[in-house]
Scaffold this active site. Structure first.
Site, mmCIF file in Angstrom:
data_model
loop_
_atom_site.group_PDB
_atom_site.id
_atom_site.type_symbol
_atom_site.label_atom_id
_atom_site.label_comp_id
_atom_site.label_asym_id
_atom_site.label_seq_id
_atom_site.Cartn_x
_atom_site.Cartn_y
_atom_site.Cartn_z
ATOM 1 N N GLU A 1 37.877 50.263 7.304
ATOM 2 C CA GLU A 1 38.779 49.822 8.201
ATOM 3 C C GLU A 1 38.209 48.422 9.054
ATOM 4 O O GLU A 1 39.027 47.910 9.197
ATOM 5 C CB GLU A 1 40.031 51.032 8.813
ATOM 6 C CG GLU A 1 40.569 52.073 8.064
ATOM 7 C CD GLU A 1 41.459 53.486 9.133
ATOM 8 O OE1 GLU A 1 42.301 53.294 8.380
ATOM 9 O OE2 GLU A 1 40.813 53.672 9.469
ATOM 10 N N GLU B 1 39.352 61.082 5.230
ATOM 11 C CA GLU B 1 40.295 61.376 6.241
ATOM 12 C C GLU B 1 40.695 62.387 5.651
ATOM 13 O O GLU B 1 40.839 64.241 6.335
ATOM 14 C CB GLU B 1 41.187 60.517 7.059
ATOM 15 C CG GLU B 1 40.768 59.924 7.803
ATOM 16 C CD GLU B 1 40.318 57.995 7.447
ATOM 17 O OE1 GLU B 1 39.930 57.491 7.677
ATOM 18 O OE2 GLU B 1 39.901 58.435 5.952
#
Length: 249
Positions: free
Chosen positions: A103, A123
């Site tokens: 990210e 995740e």
């Protein structure tokens, strides 16, 4: 300080320097990243930034101990994710860029990656969701079905595959990502800085409303996950080094 800064002419190189923790971001690192990006934005003599993690790992995302507090007022998550930058920033990636590390790369303008790089968003394997922009930036940077696959499986992208898909600007030999990122930064410095900044500002302005909706959708996903049994199980299983037993609620 786990963040190093080095100025090369008009290019500021920002290095994540916590390799023993795979450059996982904690509050001190977020503060250091934010301070370096403040310098990039506020110093008129610096035109381009490069952020890197060294030769073995770019970033493994949030530190599981206190990464949730790794935010700054100007930069948001990790000191970079929500920042309104005015100058170009290049990610130079060697090794894994996982979860929040990916990210961070997605928050940059360009990515240079060596053949050792791997991009992944694992995740959901831990019962949580990507919280730092990937839920909307990944589908903007990649074909939608590729982005979905990354977001809901443990699959990742090699540097070569990321280049083929247009995510990565240049692929290098191992150990050469930073040098080529600096070369790319020098090329940008050959352009007029005002024109470069206004070009990026015009591009960014077209995504502002979409980003607001993206953050709202991310907040809803986070709230739902936090209320689930699966999140608690995912975190427990990770620390106990066992496969999670999902309950789907």
């Amino acid at each position: 300080m786990p963040i190093r800064q080095a100025l090369h002419g008009k290019v500021l190189v920002i290095t994540l320097d916590r390799e023993n923790k795979r450059n996982a971001i904690d509050p001190e690192m977020a503060t250091g990243i934010s301070a370096a990006l403040d310098r990039l934005d506020d110093d008129d003599d610096i035109w381009v930034g490069v952020i890197t993690g060294g030769d073995s790992v770019f970033c493994a995302g949030s530190d599981l101990k206190d990464g949730a507090q790794a935010r700054t007022e100007r930069g948001g998550e990790y000191g970079i994710i929500r920042r309104r930058r005015i100058k170009p920033l290049i990610a130079a990636v060697e090794g894994p860029a996982l979860g929040g590390g990916f990210e961070i790369a997605l928050a940059c303008d360009l990515i240079v990656a060596s053949t050792t790089a791997r991009f992944a968003l694992p995740e959901t394997q831990r019962g949580v969701v990507a919280t730092s922009g990937a839920l909307f930036r990944a589908i903007r940077a990649l074909p939608i079905h590729v982005a979905k696959q990354l977001l809901i499986t443990k699959d990742g992208l090699t540097a070569e595959r990321a280049f083929q898909l247009g995510l990565v600007s240049r692929v290098t030999e191992p150990g050469d990502a930073l040098r080529q990122a600096r070369d790319l930064a020098d090329e940008i410095c050959e352009s007029a800085p005002v024109a470069v900044r206004q070009t990026l500002a015009a591009i960014t302005s077209q995504y502002e409303e979409a980003d607001e909706r993206g953050w709202e959708a991310t907040a809803r996903a986070i709230a739902a996950v936090k209320a689930s049994d699966d999140m608690a199980e995912g975190i427990t299983a990770f620390f106990e080094r066992r496969a999670p037993q999902w309950r789907g609620r």
